[in-house]
Design a protein around this motif. Structure first.
Motif, PDB file in Angstrom:
ATOM      1  N   ALA A  66     -58.903  40.232 122.144  1.00 56.48           N
ATOM      2  CA  ALA A  66     -58.281  41.453 121.517  1.00 56.48           C
ATOM      3  C   ALA A  66     -59.208  41.614 120.000  1.00 56.48           C
ATOM      4  N   SER A  67     -59.299  39.903 119.575  1.00 57.66           N
ATOM      5  CA  SER A  67     -59.890  39.849 118.354  1.00 57.66           C
ATOM      6  C   SER A  67     -61.274  40.792 118.301  1.00 57.66           C
ATOM      7  N   GLU A  99     -44.519  40.772 123.146  1.00 54.87           N
ATOM      8  CA  GLU A  99     -44.730  39.712 122.084  1.00 54.87           C
ATOM      9  C   GLU A  99     -46.218  39.643 121.932  1.00 54.87           C
ATOM     10  N   ILE A 100     -46.645  39.691 123.009  1.00 57.60           N
ATOM     11  CA  ILE A 100     -48.528  38.942 123.301  1.00 57.60           C
ATOM     12  C   ILE A 100     -48.568  39.474 122.599  1.00 57.60           C
ATOM     13  N   MET A 101     -49.387  41.618 122.145  1.00 57.89           N
ATOM     14  CA  MET A 101     -49.987  41.591 121.924  1.00 57.89           C
ATOM     15  C   MET A 101     -49.549  41.566 120.532  1.00 57.89           C
ATOM     16  N   SER A 102     -47.635  41.679 120.051  1.00 59.05           N
ATOM     17  CA  SER A 102     -47.817  41.178 118.618  1.00 59.05           C
ATOM     18  C   SER A 102     -48.528  40.569 117.871  1.00 59.05           C
ATOM     19  N   ALA A 103     -48.301  39.332 119.306  1.00 61.93           N
ATOM     20  CA  ALA A 103     -49.524  37.526 118.149  1.00 61.93           C
ATOM     21  C   ALA A 103     -50.361  38.541 118.469  1.00 61.93           C
ATOM     22  N   CYS A 104     -51.440  38.604 118.976  1.00 65.62           N
ATOM     23  CA  CYS A 104     -52.299  39.288 120.042  1.00 65.62           C
ATOM     24  C   CYS A 104     -52.990  39.923 118.299  1.00 65.62           C
ATOM     25  N   LEU A 105     -52.386  41.376 117.674  1.00 68.54           N
ATOM     26  CA  LEU A 105     -52.006  41.807 116.603  1.00 68.54           C
ATOM     27  C   LEU A 105     -52.128  41.102 115.192  1.00 68.54           C
ATOM     28  N   ALA A 106     -51.484  40.218 115.295  1.00 67.60           N
ATOM     29  CA  ALA A 106     -51.072  39.435 114.144  1.00 67.60           C
ATOM     30  C   ALA A 106     -52.523  38.364 113.657  1.00 67.60           C
ATOM     31  N   GLN A 107     -53.493  38.290 114.343  1.00 65.09           N
ATOM     32  CA  GLN A 107     -53.682  37.621 114.216  1.00 65.09           C
ATOM     33  C   GLN A 107     -55.151  37.688 113.009  1.00 65.09           C
ATOM     34  N   GLN A 108     -54.795  39.157 112.952  1.00 59.28           N
ATOM     35  CA  GLN A 108     -55.750  39.923 111.960  1.00 59.28           C
ATOM     36  C   GLN A 108     -54.504  39.442 110.544  1.00 59.28           C
ATOM     37  N   GLU A 109     -53.521  39.997 110.359  1.00 62.28           N
ATOM     38  CA  GLU A 109     -52.676  39.923 109.756  1.00 62.28           C
ATOM     39  C   GLU A 109     -51.189  40.401 110.348  1.00 62.28           C
TER      40      GLU A 109
END
Ligand SMILES: C=C(O[C@@H]1C=C(C(=O)O)C=C[C@H]1O)C(=O)O
Length: 380
Positions: A51-52, A99-109
């Motif tokens: 995702a990153s 939740e997995i997608m939410s955490a993946c996206l939050a790697q950006q911010e």
């Protein structure tokens, strides 16, 4: 049930025997589960790394909102539902993947999401249901403020209630669209359970009940039957009601259970909504429109000319192009020139040919047509 069908009674005193170490079968099963957990964790980490990379492939973007793709997320979640063969419900798996997608996206911010606060409202629950918990939640004072913070860019997205299956439309939400450029980029449906909450948990002490007018309306019959003489005091949110009820023994609030835990109240009765399928639909507000996800809805604001047949003429093109209209709501238009503003929901996305053709025809007969949003239909 007849005595014949019952299993034989267990011998007395069984509970006092000390527990034996787990049978080999149990230990074996736990080892299997541990192995699966290791694999799941490795896969989640791998997913997060990809995702990153996708984030980087999108180019040097400024903020989290630039990486967020609601249409792609809707497709991922729909596939989760389609693939599901049990034993867990599709809704449960969607929650996990969200939740997995939410955490993946939050790697950006983390995304900044505005909603009608304070903490503990159904709007907050809807925000977490749609965006997962890896967000920065911004509890705001009113629905208008949610629109304002999205418009100014202080919030990336906002979540506001728009209709309830028991009570109908939340007029103030529709009316706020008349004076703003904010767009709709998603919808969330939430089963809403109301509880009567108080500090003491004693029903006989209650002389006043605080709540949002919508919640009073959802529990009207219950209140008439159980608390006909209590004073009903309307407030801006259920959580505000819970906050007030915390300060008095003779007061109660109607709110969700999450408000009970936030404000330290006990549930006196619940769920107390009159209809067991009580559901609220929320809109996700943003500043731009996103591409089609494959199962979308378009919300339009249509101002019509004050002349015979005008409404018929603006609605007929949708039928002619095979598009189904799910909803129409009329509101007095602001600014005296137009008599009425119609809020219309149509199945489909503005990128679709049929929708483009229909809208071109609508445009000929209407005073003005505004596309409020074209967004994925709520997943579960
Ligand atoms: C990874 C992407 O970016 C974000 C994260 C997603 C995910 O974790 O699946 C999906 C859509 C985007 O919000 C993508 O666009 O595929």
């Amino acid at each position: 049930m007849s005595a014949k069908g019952k299993p034989p009674a267990k011998s007395a005193g069984r509970d006092v025997v000390p527990k034996k170490p787990p049978a080999p079968k149990l230990a074996e099963l736990r080892e299997r589960v541990d192995g699966i957990d290791r694999s799941i964790q490795e896969l989640i980490a791998e997913r997060a790394r990809f995702a990153s990379q996708i984030g980087q492939a999108k180019g040097p973007l400024a903020a989290a909102i630039d990486y967020y793709r609601p249409e792609r997320e809707a497709q991922v979640l729909r596939r989760v539902v389609d693939r599901n063969e049990g034993p867990l419900e599709g809704e449960v798996l969607v929650r996990v993947f969200r939740e997995i997608m939410s955490a993946c996206l939050a790697q950006q911010e983390p995304l900044k999401i505005g909603f009608l606060g304070p903490a503990g409202t159904h709007s907050e629950q809807a925000a977490y249901k749609h965006f997962g918990h890896s967000i920065l939640g911004l509890p705001l004072g009113s629905i208008e403020e949610v629109f304002g913070e999205v418009e100014s860019g202080a919030a990336d997205f906002g979540v506001v209630p728009v209709e309830n299956s028991t009570q109908g439309t939340i007029q103030s939400t529709l009316d706020t669209f008349l004076g703003t450029d904010v767009k709709i980029c998603g919808e969330v449906e939430l089963r809403v359970h109301q509880h009567l909450l108080s500090r003491s948990g004693r029903f006989e002490d209650i002389e006043r009940v605080y709540s949002h007018p919508q919640s009073f309306a959802q529990c009207k019959a219950w209140l008439r039957q159980h608390l006909p003489d209590a004073e009903k005091i309307p407030l801006a949110s259920n959580a505000e009601a819970a906050r007030r009820a915390r300060n008095a023994d003779d007061a109660a609030a109607i709110a969700g259970l999450s408000a009970a835990s936030v404000y330290g109240l006990k549930s006196v009765a619940g769920p107390i909504e009159d209809r067991p399928d009580n559901t609220t639909r929320f809109l996700v507000l943003g500043r731009e429109l996103f591409p089609a996800s494959g199962n979308d809805r378009t919300s339009l604001l249509i101002f019509i000319k004050d002349q015979p047949g005008a409404l018929f003429q603006v609605l007929a093109p949708f039928a002619r192009h095979g598009l189904s209209m799910n909803r129409i709501e009329s509101r007095p238009g602001h600014g005296g020139r137009w008599q009425y503003a119609f809020f219309v929901d149509v199945g489909g996305h503005i990128e679709q040919e049929a929708m483009r053709l229909a809208l071109a025809e609508v445009d000929e007969f209407a005073e003005q047509v505004r596309v409020l949003g074209s967004y994925p239909v709520a997943i579960v």
